[in-house]
Design a protein around this motif. Structure first.
Motif, short mmCIF file in Angstrom:
data_model
loop_
_atom_site.label_atom_id
_atom_site.label_comp_id
_atom_site.label_asym_id
_atom_site.label_seq_id
_atom_site.Cartn_x
_atom_site.Cartn_y
_atom_site.Cartn_z
N MET A 1 0.92 -1.19 0.07
CA MET A 1 0.00 -0.10 0.02
C MET A 1 0.78 1.25 -0.01
N SER A 2 0.76 2.09 -0.93
CA SER A 2 1.68 3.46 -0.89
C SER A 2 0.97 4.35 0.03
N GLU A 3 1.70 5.41 0.04
CA GLU A 3 1.19 6.40 0.96
C GLU A 3 -0.03 7.15 0.46
N ASN A 4 -0.25 7.13 -0.75
CA ASN A 4 -1.46 7.97 -1.37
C ASN A 4 -2.55 6.83 -1.25
N GLU A 5 -2.59 5.63 -0.97
CA GLU A 5 -3.67 4.76 -0.98
C GLU A 5 -4.79 4.95 0.04
N VAL A 6 -5.83 4.73 0.16
CA VAL A 6 -7.08 4.68 0.96
C VAL A 6 -7.84 3.67 1.05
N ILE A 7 -8.39 3.25 1.68
CA ILE A 7 -9.39 2.35 1.98
C ILE A 7 -10.82 2.96 1.90
N VAL A 8 -11.70 2.45 0.76
CA VAL A 8 -12.89 3.24 0.49
C VAL A 8 -14.16 2.33 1.28
N TRP A 9 -14.99 3.03 1.96
CA TRP A 9 -16.05 2.42 2.61
C TRP A 9 -16.88 1.59 1.60
N THR A 10 -17.03 0.36 2.08
CA THR A 10 -18.23 -0.57 1.25
C THR A 10 -19.00 -1.30 2.32
N LYS A 11 -19.73 -2.02 2.01
CA LYS A 11 -20.51 -2.95 2.78
C LYS A 11 -19.66 -4.10 3.33
N GLN A 12 -18.71 -4.36 2.71
CA GLN A 12 -17.95 -5.44 2.86
C GLN A 12 -16.50 -5.14 3.81
N THR A 13 -16.41 -3.72 3.81
CA THR A 13 -15.05 -3.27 4.41
C THR A 13 -15.00 -3.03 5.75
N PHE A 14 -14.22 -4.06 6.63
CA PHE A 14 -13.89 -3.77 7.96
C PHE A 14 -12.50 -3.40 8.23
N LEU A 15 -12.27 -2.45 9.09
CA LEU A 15 -10.91 -1.86 9.37
C LEU A 15 -10.40 -3.18 10.32
N LYS A 16 -8.96 -3.08 10.08
CA LYS A 16 -8.11 -4.03 10.87
C LYS A 16 -6.92 -2.99 11.49
N TRP A 17 -6.42 -3.53 12.81
CA TRP A 17 -5.24 -2.65 13.27
C TRP A 17 -4.32 -2.40 12.13
N SER A 18 -3.95 -3.41 11.40
CA SER A 18 -2.96 -3.14 10.26
C SER A 18 -3.36 -2.14 9.24
N ASP A 19 -4.47 -1.55 9.32
CA ASP A 19 -4.76 -0.58 8.61
C ASP A 19 -4.34 0.81 8.97
N PHE A 20 -3.82 0.82 10.08
CA PHE A 20 -3.53 2.06 10.93
C PHE A 20 -2.02 2.05 10.85
N LYS A 21 -1.66 3.02 9.87
CA LYS A 21 0.04 2.82 9.59
C LYS A 21 0.59 4.02 10.19
N ALA A 22 0.03 4.98 10.83
CA ALA A 22 0.93 6.19 11.22
C ALA A 22 1.48 6.00 12.76
N GLU A 23 2.38 6.79 13.23
CA GLU A 23 2.95 6.54 14.51
C GLU A 23 1.68 7.15 15.71
N SER A 24 1.77 6.60 16.65
CA SER A 24 0.65 7.15 17.56
C SER A 24 1.55 8.38 18.26
N ASN A 25 0.61 9.22 18.62
CA ASN A 25 1.10 10.58 19.31
C ASN A 25 0.83 10.46 20.84
N PRO A 26 2.26 10.46 21.45
CA PRO A 26 2.08 10.24 22.78
C PRO A 26 1.68 11.38 23.74
N ALA A 27 1.64 12.54 22.94
CA ALA A 27 1.03 13.73 23.66
C ALA A 27 -0.46 13.90 23.63
N THR A 28 -1.09 13.04 23.13
CA THR A 28 -2.53 13.24 22.94
C THR A 28 -3.15 12.17 23.88
N PHE A 29 -4.46 12.32 24.46
CA PHE A 29 -5.43 11.49 25.28
C PHE A 29 -5.86 10.41 24.50
N GLU A 30 -5.90 10.62 23.20
CA GLU A 30 -6.77 9.65 22.39
C GLU A 30 -5.68 8.28 22.38
#
Length: 177
Positions: A1-30
């Protein structure tokens, strides 16, 4: 998956943790963050009435896109419940799209918009540019609605911690499929 790729919502699309590619932000409460936006396509046609050329907007399609390289989670918090909550953000964007698509289309369909330009070729080029700009303005309004609804979703579900409220939302989202 290149940096410009996106996941488009469909009825069959379910996110996986491997879809989250950015580094977490330690300064945020989220514990996680999903970047979700709308993308649109459309057709623009022109019509000559007398000496004037008008453009007509048709076939507006709107898709919901998840951006993996901008979305992240804390590895220590990668629970099924949190993933379900993040999927809810994706589903909520689809729900907001469905609730507002007709009104977005009605703002343009069946209407003529004046063109600018010195000749017919310029007018056609400006029609494409101007139609994209005015649709983008309406889609931006839709994204503001989504932002407000996402805040409500996070608040009401306590970021997925309120299981009863999260279940209510999950029931709503299941109807999209």
């Amino acid at each position: 998956m290149s940096e410009n790729e996106v996941i488009v919502w469909t009825k069959q699309t379910f996110l996986k943790w491997s879809d989250f590619k950015a580094e977490s932000n330690p300064a945020t409460f989220e514990d996680s963050h999903s970047v979700i936006k709308y993308r649109f396509t459309w057709t623009v046609n022109s019509e000559k009435i007398g000496n004037d050329i008008f453009f007509i907007i048709e076939n507006i399609l709107l898709s919901v896109e998840f951006f993996p390289h901008l979305s992240w989670f804390r590895i220590s918090q990668d629970t099924d419940d949190l993933l379900k909550h993040e999927q809810g953000h994706f589903d909520l964007a689809e729900l907001v799209k469905r609730e507002n698509l007709q009104s977005l289309q009605n703002a343009f369909y069946g209407k003529r918009f004046p063109t600018r330009g010195q000749n017919e070729e310029q007018q056609k080029q400006f029609a494409k540019e101007d139609s994209g700009r005015i649709i983008a303005e309406k889609v931006e309004e839709l994204e503001h609605i989504l932002d407000k609804r996402r805040e409500e979703y996070d608040s009401e579900t306590e970021f997925g911690q309120n299981i009863a409220k999260q279940s209510e939302y999950n029931s709503i989202f299941e109807k999209l499929r």
